[in-house]
Design an enzyme around this catalytic site. Structure first.
Site, mmCIF file in Angstrom:
data_model
loop_
_atom_site.group_PDB
_atom_site.id
_atom_site.type_symbol
_atom_site.label_atom_id
_atom_site.label_comp_id
_atom_site.label_asym_id
_atom_site.label_seq_id
_atom_site.Cartn_x
_atom_site.Cartn_y
_atom_site.Cartn_z
ATOM 1 C CG HIS A 289 2.485 7.010 1.384
ATOM 2 N ND1 HIS A 289 2.947 7.957 0.513
ATOM 3 C CD2 HIS A 289 3.432 6.906 2.343
ATOM 4 C CE1 HIS A 289 4.122 8.394 0.924
ATOM 5 N NE2 HIS A 289 4.439 7.769 2.030
ATOM 6 C CG ASN A 290 3.205 2.328 0.764
ATOM 7 O OD1 ASN A 290 3.470 3.439 0.313
ATOM 8 N ND2 ASN A 290 3.006 1.273 -0.007
#
Length: 317
Positions: A229-230
């Site tokens: 994520h991210n």
């Protein structure tokens, strides 16, 4: 939800205006109607510049909270945030809205198309694919069998998504209680693929917690790769099979990650860097160089010297 209600749910105390909170967000991007959190000294420097209406903090960080921002004081802001993330999570399914499928697009049998989906001209979606609510796919894409594109994700033009890849699944994020329980952090971000991106078979790209996991134009990702994520991947990166990038890894443009290489979270790799097979990136690396090894990773030429010294040592002994 009012701050007074939030405080009761996470065992926090606060003084100040009982604001209505409509969403959770990061320190960097939160606005006056949103709640953020800070759980350690590393990010404490960002508190003073945040525009959040309220913040979850420990008592030790209370003095850093600026005037006009309401502080909710608790023992474990990260855990409190995880508990609240379930309450503020987006629904799995949206209210039905018509989708916009280009007349020149080809949709094969047994494709699930959610609410408010957009599919561009000449795009082909093969059998068994899943397109979640609010998904946008550009023109001239090929979506192979059994690809899953979860809600809110954006696919650019001329992209190839090979069989069984998953775009936009929840990231691997948990907070932990004193008794060892793992509390899930629900992810409200998405994944954005640029143009001319290729995603290999059985590769997974996790959605961001608040914002987007970003894969820029012309990046090519092999089979069996995990992008956390991210993460942010720059233009023209090459990611070889079985690579794993932990959350919030940032790759510059034209970075090469060799097979079975990986990164720790929150590291940055500069433009045109090359990581050899099984290389482990545990710190920020400047661009324009070749790296190898894991503990520690070092420039390729230094790695060769290091290995030679080890061999000479054992020959002598």
């Amino acid at each position: 939800m009012k701050l007074s209600e939030i405080a009761l749910k996470v065992d926090a105390t606060f003084s100040g205006e009982d604001l209505e909170i409509f969403a959770l967000n990061s320190l960097k991007n939160a606005n006056k109607a949103e709640l953020t959190y800070c759980d350690g000294e590393k990010n404490a420097k960002f508190i003073s510049t945040s525009n959040a209406g309220a913040i979850l903090v420990t008592k030790s960080l209370l003095d850093l909270v600026p005037a006009g921002m309401v502080a909710l004081v608790c023992d474990n802001p990260h855990l409190a945030f995880a508990i609240l993330s379930k309450i503020y999570a987006k629904p799995l399914f949206c209210e039905p809205k018509p989708s916009n499928i280009a007349q020149s697009a080809t949709i094969m049998p047994n494709v699930y198309i959610g609410s408010n989906v957009s599919v561009g001209e000449n795009t082909i979606v093969m059998a068994g694919a899943f397109l979640g609510d609010n998904v946008t796919i550009g023109k001239n894409c090929i979506i192979h069998p059994n690809v899953v594109i979860y809600n809110d994700c954006v696919i650019g033009n001329e992209c190839h998504l090979l069989a069984n890849c998953v775009i936009g699944s929840d990231g691997f994020g948990y907070a932990h209680t004193k008794t060892g329980e793992h509390v899930k952090i629900y992810h409200n971000g998405n994944v954005v693929l640029g143009d001319f991106v290729e995603i290999g078979a059985c590769t997974t790209i996790d959605r961001g917690v608040f914002e987007s996991t970003m894969i820029a134009n012309y990046t090519k990702i092999d089979n069996l790769v995990q992008i956390g994520h991210n993460c942010e991947l720059g233009n023209g990166c090459l990611i070889v099979s079985q690579t794993g990038l932990a959350g919030s890894t940032v790759l510059g443009r034209n970075v090469v990650m060799g097979g079975q290489s990986g990164s720790a979270g929150h590291v940055k790799v500069g433009d045109f860097a090359q990581i050899a097979a099984r290389g482990g990136v545990s710190k920020d690396l400047p661009g324009g160089k070749k790296y190898a090894g894991a503990y520690p990773i070092m420039e390729l030429s230094e790695q060769f010297k290091f290995q030679a010294k080890i061999l000479r040592f054992f020959k002598k002994n």
